[in-house]
Design an enzyme around this catalytic site. Structure first.
Site, mmCIF file in Angstrom:
data_model
loop_
_atom_site.group_PDB
_atom_site.id
_atom_site.type_symbol
_atom_site.label_atom_id
_atom_site.label_comp_id
_atom_site.label_asym_id
_atom_site.label_seq_id
_atom_site.Cartn_x
_atom_site.Cartn_y
_atom_site.Cartn_z
ATOM 1 N N TRP A 41 44.473 17.309 22.688
ATOM 2 C CA TRP A 41 44.293 15.981 22.100
ATOM 3 C C TRP A 41 45.057 15.849 20.788
ATOM 4 C CZ3 TRP A 41 39.360 14.926 18.798
ATOM 5 C CH2 TRP A 41 39.117 15.999 17.949
ATOM 6 N N ASP A 42 45.923 16.824 20.496
ATOM 7 C CA ASP A 42 46.586 16.853 19.197
ATOM 8 C C ASP A 42 47.457 15.633 18.941
ATOM 9 O OD1 ASP A 42 45.906 19.621 20.137
ATOM 10 O OD2 ASP A 42 46.439 20.078 18.073
ATOM 11 N N GLU B 290 33.418 22.244 19.714
ATOM 12 C CA GLU B 290 33.815 23.327 20.632
ATOM 13 C C GLU B 290 32.897 24.546 20.591
ATOM 14 O OE1 GLU B 290 37.927 24.380 20.180
ATOM 15 O OE2 GLU B 290 38.604 22.613 21.276
ATOM 16 N N LYS C 176 32.294 24.506 14.502
ATOM 17 C CA LYS C 176 33.605 25.100 14.265
ATOM 18 C C LYS C 176 34.465 24.203 13.384
ATOM 19 C CE LYS C 176 37.809 26.382 16.836
ATOM 20 N NZ LYS C 176 38.411 26.447 18.184
ATOM 21 N N GLN C 177 34.355 22.898 13.618
ATOM 22 C CA GLN C 177 35.220 21.945 12.934
ATOM 23 C C GLN C 177 34.532 20.590 12.932
ATOM 24 O OE1 GLN C 177 38.818 21.160 15.345
ATOM 25 N NE2 GLN C 177 37.759 22.154 17.029
#
Length: 824
Positions: free
Chosen positions: A380-381, A519, A639-640
């Protein structure tokens, strides 16, 4: 005590040409000063432990192919990894891993065009790992797109050999590359043997944790000799059957011989050295594949192309011109060290996604064309990359969206296979749009292969829809919006509406069995199946997609709307259902904050202090816990950025309106509590996390924002993820830092036919400027400085630009410059 690789990188010297001009400095972790300048990136000394990181950051490319910054005399081993990658060149192999047959598609490491080695006849080939090095320097020249290296070898008895090389991957001709080598001897007179080769004996072996997977992607490797001093090498990929051809010429002032042997095509010459006199050898290379348009055969095309080049000088001039044009279109004026790093980031974005990319059927590889991490897949970057490209290179954005459109039918097939309507785009994509996410993931800490459920990140569909909308708003491309864009939006909306399950007791819709951007969490503790319910980010963005798709459909010209209805079987009842779902998707809350997903607040709290004390770096907390026999699914640990991604995608006003549509009052206090809550429960195991947190905190807690912005800027150059940059740069994070200056800090939105700005002055970055391409206007310059916004609209054909600030509106005609005061 030895310094770490990251510490040594923080000690780097950045020079502008031959002169060191310090524009700013700060202290590294060990207290040493760092000099920051503008247009070169320099490494002093030979450091084997840093080789792969340098090779990634010194990669050269042109949007069609890229080559890592490896030294030509070094072969692939535990220290060095030369790699060349063509955009969109994939191959699929099956391996046996942990008792399973696992299929993986990889971006292929192509034959190595770099090899050029040298020696005193009868002696060993000289290389930094085997010979005595007196001096070594590597310099990446950003403005002209050149990589320079200089090594001075000790030949014994006071004799030395200085090797200076310049390298380019051509930005004007995307199929050409060249290497110039200059040899200068001191206190030595005599022959020097030089061998240059095209080497087809390569595999995909650049990522240690993938080495249980089959990496032998090339077959039928053959070399040969053509006329005019040209050697060639051809091969093909094993299953995708892509034909690859390279051709090379070696230009020297001494006779050159040619041969082929064992998967290599070789040039050989013997130079005559005299003390203090420089002897030059030029290697010219052409690369083609069977995926290229307008050729009949890649071998013929490569041989023909390299044979028509007059020499190094004929290549350098147009290459420099092409780079100059790119820098002008992507102009970014940011002072100090931040500006230098941003130029490096822009350099690598443009090497991966240049105007040449607009002619290709490729997506956004998450690690650029710089290495083999993530197997070269598309995630998805693009969500972090296209917003920058939209306002500088919209033709590239459009091409990247075409990649998604061409795979719409595959996404619809995936949805049908899952029992859903519409389009379910894959979390990881490659050549043909099928799901490429691995089934198993190796935890290098425990050595165990564990199941990978990240394919449940269906929010990738919302990211694609968001990019369609953002591209069309920034470019004014109504043709794309009314055709391919509308069709993608429709099928993504259809998927979300079908995935939403109505709960009559709650009076709302649920989306179950997904994984969010975090994630870490892929299942509930003790659950026998993966997936989570009502991930807030997933549900809010799904509601956004549904509502915006309805707006697009209402605005379509009637003949086009009829065509789309006929093509897709759309009817009024379905649209009514979308309207309902877009207002009733369930958003969970707990303790007065937005829940990351239903049940997040019931998970255990993690002993953050204890784990940091025990492990130090806990960015990859998931791997630490798995190695302990535990799982991060049990804890409130991310995680983020996940929920906070909403503050990255949407302005405060937009986000409030979205929550209002869903029946919730998202006031300033609720959002601040939510930001604080997750800020203390995030390990930042992704380079994207610092970027998003810096973006969000710039509007919420400015005093803390810059630390996260700095982390985003330093992510790759300091290798803060602990060795991952050597496997390929993090393209989304690099492009995201550019967009932070372009859209985040200025509060720039392209919405409803206007440029909207709501600047956030950070003390550390309060003066900067950039150039945009907006709705047909080329070179619109914006500068923010000392409480004032200056906008210059060049003379051009399109009409005026509407500029909207929180307290005023201005209309600027072509040729006009506006000076607008800002209020904090």
């Amino acid at each position: 005590m030895g310094r770490t690789a990251a510490g040594r990188h923080r000690d780097r010297l950045l020079r502008h040409g031959a002169d060191t001009v310090a524009l700013g400095s700060r202290c590294g972790a060990d207290g040493r000063s760092i000099d920051v300048t503008g247009w070169t990136w320099e490494y002093e000394g030979y450091e084997p432990a840093e080789a792969r990181l340098r090779e990634s950051l010194c990669t050269l490319g042109n949007g069609y192919f890229a080559t890592r910054g490896a030294l030509p005399e070094c072969t692939a081993d535990e220290v060095h990894y030369p790699g060349t990658y063509v955009a969109g060149c994939y191959n699929r192999l099956t391996s046996k891993v942990a008792g399973r047959r696992v299929e993986n598609e990889d971006m292929v490491n192509l034959p190595n065009w770099l090899p050029l080695r040298f020696r005193i006849p009868g002696g060993a080939w000289l290389a930094p790992d085997t010979a005595d090095v007196l001096e070594h320097r590597e310099i990446l020249h950003l403005a002209p797109g050149l990589f320079e290296r200089m090594t001075r070898y000790d030949l014994g008895e006071g004799r030395t050999l200085t090797v200076r090389q310049e390298r380019l991957v051509h930005m004007a001709d995307p199929h050409m590359a060249a290497l110039r080598t200059e040899f200068t001897a001191q206190r030595y007179a005599g022959p020097l043997e030089v061998e240059a080769a095209l080497d087809g004996n390569v595999t995909n072996a650049g990522v240690a944790r993938y080495r249980d997977l089959d990496g032998r992607h090339l077959t039928h490797v053959h070399g040969g000799i053509a006329d005019a001093g040209t050697v060639w090498l051809r091969c093909r990929t094993r299953t995708s059957d892509i034909r690859i051809a390279l051709a090379a010429r070696l230009l020297a002032d001494s006779p050159v011989s040619m041969r082929k042997d064992n998967g290599r095509a070789v040039h050989h010459t013997r130079l005559n050295l005299t003390p203090g006199h420089t002897v030059t050898v030029d290697k010219l290379v052409a690369l083609h594949t069977s995926r290229d348009p307008a050729i009949s055969d890649p071998l013929h095309a490569a041989v023909d192309r390299v044979g028509r080049v007059d020499g190094w000088a004929a290549l350098v001039a147009p290459h420099r011109t092409a780079w100059g044009q790119l820098w002008r279109r992507g102009e970014l004026d940011v002072p100090g060290e931040a500006g230098t790093i941003l130029r490096l980031h822009l350099f690598h974005v443009l090497q991966t996604l240049s105007p040449h990319t607009a002619d290709l059927d490729v997506g956004v590889p998450a690690r650029g064309l710089h290495g083999e991490a993530y197997r070269g897949h598309v995630f998805w970057d693009e969500l972090f990359v296209l917003p920058y490209l939209n306002l500088h290179f919209p033709e590239v954005s459009r091409s990247l969206l075409h990649y998604r459109y061409r795979r719409l039918e595959r996404a619809r097939t995936a949805a049908r296979d899952a029992g859903r309507r519409g389009a379910m785009y894959p979390w990881q994509s490659g050549s043909d749009g099928r799901e490429e996410t691995q089934q198993l993931h190796l935890n290098p800490r425990s050595g165990r292969w564990v199941p990978d459920h990240t394919r449940l990140q269906h929010h990738v569909g919302s990211a694609i829809a968001y990019n369609v909308w953002q591209y069309c708003e920034a470019s004014g491309d109504t043709e794309f919006l009314h055709t391919k864009g509308a069709e993608m939006l429709l099928q993504i909306s259809r998927f979300w509406a079908d995935a939403a399950e109505y709960d009559p007791h709650l009076g709302r819709h649920h989306i179950r069995g997904v994984v969010g951007p975090d994630e870490y969490h892929d299942a509930y503790p003790g659950a026998d199946r993966p997936g989570l319910d009502d991930n807030a980010y997933t549900n809010v963005t799904a509601a956004w997609v549904l509502s915006h798709t309805l707006d697009v459909l209402r605005s379509l010209p009637e003949p086009r709307r009829l065509e789309l209805d006929e093509r897709t079987g759309l009817d009024a009842g379905e649209l009514d259902h979308w309207e309902e779902v877009s207002r009733t998707l369930h958003i969970p809350f707990h303790e007065g904050v937005i829940s990351q997903f239903e049940g997040y607040g019931e998970l255990e709290e993690l002993d953050w202090h204890g784990y940091r004390k025990q492990y130090g770096d806990i960015r990859r907390l998931d791997r630490i816990l798995e190695a302990e026999g535990d799982t991060v699914n049990r804890y409130q640990a991310s995680k983020q950025a996940d929920v906070l991604m909403l503050g990255y995608l949407f302005s405060p006003a937009e986000l409030q309106a979205l929550f209002g549509r869903l029946g919730h009052n998202l006031d300033e206090h609720l959002w601040r509590r939510t930001v604080d809550y997750y800020l203390h429960r995030t390990s930042h195991g992704s380079t994207l996390s610092g970027l998003v947190h810096g973006w969000v905190l710039a509007r919420d807690r400015r005093a803390e924002a810059w630390a996260f912005c700095q982390e985003a800027l330093q992510g790759d150059i300091a290798d803060i993820q602990g060795g991952t940059t050597g496997e390929g740069i993090h393209l989304g994070a690099m492009a995201g830092t550019l967009d932070l200056v372009q859209r985040g800090l200025p509060g720039l939105e392209t919405r409803n036919g206007a440029l909207r700005l709501n600047p956030v002055p950070l003390p550390e970055l309060s003066s900067y400027g950039f150039t945009l391409r907006y709705h047909g206007h080329w070179g619109v310059r914006l500068r923010l400085e000392s409480g004032r916004l200056e906008i210059d609209v060049p003379v051009s054909g399109p009409g005026p630009i509407d500029v909207r600030l929180p307290d005023r509106t201005a209309r600027l005609q072509p040729g006009e410059t506006g000076h607008l005061p800002l209020t904090d």
